[in-house]
Design an enzyme around this catalytic site. Structure first.
Site, PDB file in Angstrom:
ATOM      1  N   GLY A   1       9.058  -7.728   1.408  1.00  0.00           N
ATOM      2  CA  GLY A   1       9.433  -6.637   2.288  1.00  0.00           C
ATOM      3  C   GLY A   1       8.292  -5.664   2.507  1.00  0.00           C
ATOM      4  O   GLY A   1       8.260  -4.574   1.917  1.00  0.00           O
TER       5      GLY A   1
ATOM      6  N   SER B   1       6.325  -5.631   6.082  1.00  0.00           N
ATOM      7  CA  SER B   1       6.292  -5.274   7.504  1.00  0.00           C
ATOM      8  C   SER B   1       7.583  -4.577   7.929  1.00  0.00           C
ATOM      9  O   SER B   1       8.664  -4.832   7.380  1.00  0.00           O
ATOM     10  CB  SER B   1       6.092  -6.527   8.352  1.00  0.00           C
TER      11      SER B   1
ATOM     12  N   SER C   1      10.907 -13.571   5.069  1.00  0.00           N
ATOM     13  CA  SER C   1      11.208 -15.004   5.037  1.00  0.00           C
ATOM     14  C   SER C   1      12.104 -15.353   3.850  1.00  0.00           C
ATOM     15  O   SER C   1      11.833 -14.960   2.716  1.00  0.00           O
ATOM     16  CB  SER C   1       9.921 -15.811   4.955  1.00  0.00           C
TER      17      SER C   1
ATOM     18  N   GLU D   1      -2.367 -13.143  -1.893  1.00  0.00           N
ATOM     19  CA  GLU D   1      -1.715 -13.651  -0.693  1.00  0.00           C
ATOM     20  C   GLU D   1      -2.693 -14.327   0.248  1.00  0.00           C
ATOM     21  O   GLU D   1      -2.380 -15.347   0.860  1.00  0.00           O
ATOM     22  CB  GLU D   1      -1.003 -12.510   0.040  1.00  0.00           C
TER      23      GLU D   1
END
Length: 734
Positions: free
Chosen positions: A117, A119, A151, A234
């Site tokens: 969480g 964006s 996602s 990431e």
């Protein structure tokens, strides 16, 4: 012998029944709790975490091995991916011992899964534009706001949420990281269907959701600092490279019915090899406790560019529209439809270029991106010497730096002192060659040292004060005579032939190749002076019934290929030096040159151009490191060939971009930029052209297949092909 961990992952993949190379973007789209459970049972989730927290206590290099083996075949790893890659390491680094005990073992078993969480709607790529608020409450916080592109939120047990706990400072301040239970009251997950008609995206709404105080990751208000560290996790993995790898693997398999151009396949194979080496460097840096944010941004930018290029390559190779009903065209359709997301998630391309450009242009940093070439101490020493030298020629036409190079023993590196040389190894010589090119200077140092190395290896004495060169083109034929050898033929582009006292010439005998020493004054020898675009001697050498004695034989057979491989390594070292010189010249210019009342570096277009140049130079550096290591261990030479391809590509982009940044000033002798760009243009196709190098590498991939390509990329095999060789294959047209 294969890495045991790699073999373990392959066994699990085989036992799971997964058919390799059947879908793209599987790490994002392939959600399979059963497969996650199989990995968890084998202890392959949370691999780097301490054993008492559910891990194996392994390093990030081991984790790279596991993840890349899963990614390349398209394994369905989405169920645990975010938790394993990003959230677990964040909790391990910043969480309290109680938080670590509460979450890490359950992530490792697959019981706890996460969505991300970060964006928010209407914020685009501005990660700091956080409007989600976390207000202190009794025993914790009340969270209100909306996150998008979460996602698999509908399948996850928890969410990582970046929220604002203090709105009084700058937007990067007052941010805090939370772990939020998605079963809590006030959480609503709304589906978002993507271009492929699949449902993995969500919009997740938090309405006055209670978050216990012990679910804060790290310090309150330090979220921005922590999240930038996490971005290395990431962005720095192979998922930024391998999302479309199944397309490349299928194209490399002759049995699949794809008809790729070998040169196009070879270019991508070289790129893949370099990107994997970059990922390995990032993993090692993380094992050392570093947060390689800049290197991760570089890999993500280069990797997602590569992923898009693979889609275009497969499209050209299949030559059919993306349709359902056929495995190849369905795979192509999936690659096309998923490709827009690769350059967005984890930081849009423009965001990454801003990060890279800002670091490259920072006056507090030396030019570069964290990867070095050769021995840093020797590189610095060479640089110090060359800074006091002026480019140009002496009275005899030899470059003025030549006498200094001889005096310092550079021309004798690689030949034992007992043979008249200076000792040292290839890495020492490469550092000198790199330093000369970085200073914008040329001299027959590499050629003389290589010739000396060959002579010393053959038991001959050398005189490093005498310039020598090695003609390694395939234009000569040698025939045995009663007294020695007769050599005939001609070859163009021989470096510094007019200056050489002795020439070492590669010639075909009908029974393999040999290298013969030919005196400059031999009867029948003619040097036709020619120059490359950088005004360096690249002469045509003509030998007409030149007779040399029996002891002129210096090398034969595989030693000739070794000489070509080493010559390729040294030219690669010089190319990287010139790339760095051109990049430095461009950066220095845009820092001080003003337009419209501000430095050129302040314009985003300029910063992004510098960033692209920096990325290509970083790739060339890494490719050179791989090539030099291969040359040092007397490897097959495919990595040197791949490095030449990577550096040639970088030469084109960096030269073009540097001149664009300098404008009219850069195309005159008033500025020194030409000292690097002219050499880059000249060198990128010397010895073997970029196209021919790519064709050879692509032919080897097609000869051996996708499994061999992968094993070569990850250092599980050295010789890419059992039937082809990189530095002995005949030149071909087309």
């Amino acid at each position: 012998m294969k890495n045991q961990l790699r073999a373990e992952v392959r066994r699990i993949v085989t036992a799971s029944g997964i058919t390799p190379y059947t879908r793209c973007d599987a790490w994002m789209r392939g959600h399979d709790p059963r497969f996650t459970a199989a990995l968890a049972e084998a202890g392959l989730i949370g691999l780097t975490w301490p054993k008492d927290l559910g891990g194996r206590g392994s390093g990030n290099v081991d984790r790279l091995v596991v993840t890349e083996e899963l990614l390349r075949v398209g394994a369905p790893v989405a169920a645990h991916w975010i938790a394993d890659r990003q959230i677990g390491p964040a909790i391990l680094r910043h969480g309290t011992p109680q938080m670590q005990q509460a979450f890490l073992p359950r992530i490792a078993t697959g019981e706890v899964t996460f969505c991300l969480g970060m964006s928010e709607p209407d914020s685009g790529s501005d990660l700091a534009a956080v409007r989600t608020r976390a207000v202190p409450a009794d025993g914790g916080y009340r969270l209100t706001g909306t996150k998008i592109w979460t996602s698999h939120a509908h399948r996850s047990t928890h969410a990582y949420v970046l929220a604002r706990t203090d709105a009084t400072g700058a937007k990067h301040e007052g941010l805090t990281e939370f772990v939020v239970d998605l079963s809590a009251e006030g959480v609503e997950v709304r589906p978002i269907v993507d271009l492929a008609g699949e449902y993995h995206f969500n919009e997740t709404v938090f309405t006055d959701v209670f978050v216990p105080a012990d679910h804060v990751i790290g310090a309150v208000g330090q979220g921005w600092k922590q999240v930038t560290e996490q971005l290395a996790f990431e962005r720095g993995g192979m998922e930024r490279v391998l999302s479309t790898y199944p397309l490349l693997a299928v194209a490399a398999d002759r049995s699949r019915g794809v008809d790729p151009l070998p040169a196009a396949l070879g270019s991508l194979a070289a790129r893949l090899h370099t990107l994997r080496a970059m990922a390995g460097g990032i993993a090692r840096a993380m094992d050392e406790g570093k947060a390689p944010v800049q290197q991760a941004a570089l890999l993500k930018h280069l990797g997602t560019t590569f992923e898009g290029e693979v889609v275009d390559f497969f499209r050209d190779s299949v030559s059919a529209p993306p349709l359902t009903g056929h495995p190849l065209t369905e795979l192509l359709a999936e690659g096309i439809v998923s490709s827009p997301g690769t350059t967005l998630r984890g930081g849009a391309t423009e965001v990454l270029l801003t990060i890279i450009g800002r670091e490259a242009l920072s006056p507090r940093l030396e030019h570069g991106a964290g990867w070095s070439v050769g021995d840093p101490d020797l590189v610095d020493l060479v640089g110090q010497v060359l800074r006091s030298q002026a480019p140009g020629a002496s009275g005899d036409g030899m470059p003025s730096i030549w006498s200094t190079a001889v005096e310092l023993g550079w021309t004798g590196i690689g030949a034992e002192e007992s043979a008249g040389g200076s000792g040292g190894g290839k890495s020492d010589l490469a550092a000198v060659v790199h330093g000369l090119a970085r200073a914008g200077m040329s001299a027959p140092v590499a050629e003389t040292a290589l010739a000396g190395h060959l002579l010393a290896a053959a038991g001959r004495k050398v005189d490093p004060a005498e310039a020598m060169t090695v003609a390694l083109g395939r234009g000569f034929r040698a025939t045995r005579t009663p007294s020695g050898w007769q050599v005939d033929g001609q070859a163009a582009g021989v470096p510094w032939a007019r200056m050489a006292r002795h020439l070492l010439v590669a010639a075909e005998t009908g029974h393999g190749e040999v290298i013969l020493r030919v005196p400059r004054d031999a009867a029948g020898l003619e040097v036709q002076p020619q120059l490359n675009v950088a005004d360096e001697p690249r002469d045509t050498l003509v030998l007409d019934a030149v007779v040399v004695e029996d002891d002129a034989l210096v090398a034969r057979g595989t030693d000739v290929a070794r000489a070509r491989r080493t010559a390729g390594t040294l030219l690669l070292a010089a190319t990287v030096g010139a790339l760095e010189g051109a990049l430095e010249a461009a950066i220095d210019h845009v820092r001080v040159r003003e337009q419209f009342g501000k430095p050129l570096a302040a314009f985003q277009a300029v910063s992004h151009t510098v960033a692209r140049m920096t990325a290509e130079v970083a790739a060339a550096r890494v490719a050179f490191d791989e090539a030099l290591a291969e040359d040092d261990r007397d490897g097959a030479g495919w990595r040197v060939l791949a490095g030449r391809i990577t550096a040639s590509r970088a030469s084109s982009l960096v030269s073009r971009s540097a001149h664009q940044l300098l404008g009219a000033m850069g195309i005159t002798h008033e500025h020194s930029l030409h000292r690097w760009t002219l050499r880059l243009w000249a060198w990128r196709d010397e010895q073997v052209s970029e196209r021919e190098a790519a064709r050879r590498l692509g032919a080897a991939v097609l000869d051996s297949g996708p499994e061999a390509l992968w094993d070569w990329c990850v250092q599980e095999r050295d010789n890419l092909s059992a039937t082809l060789a990189p530095w002995t294959e005949e030149e071909h047209e087309g």
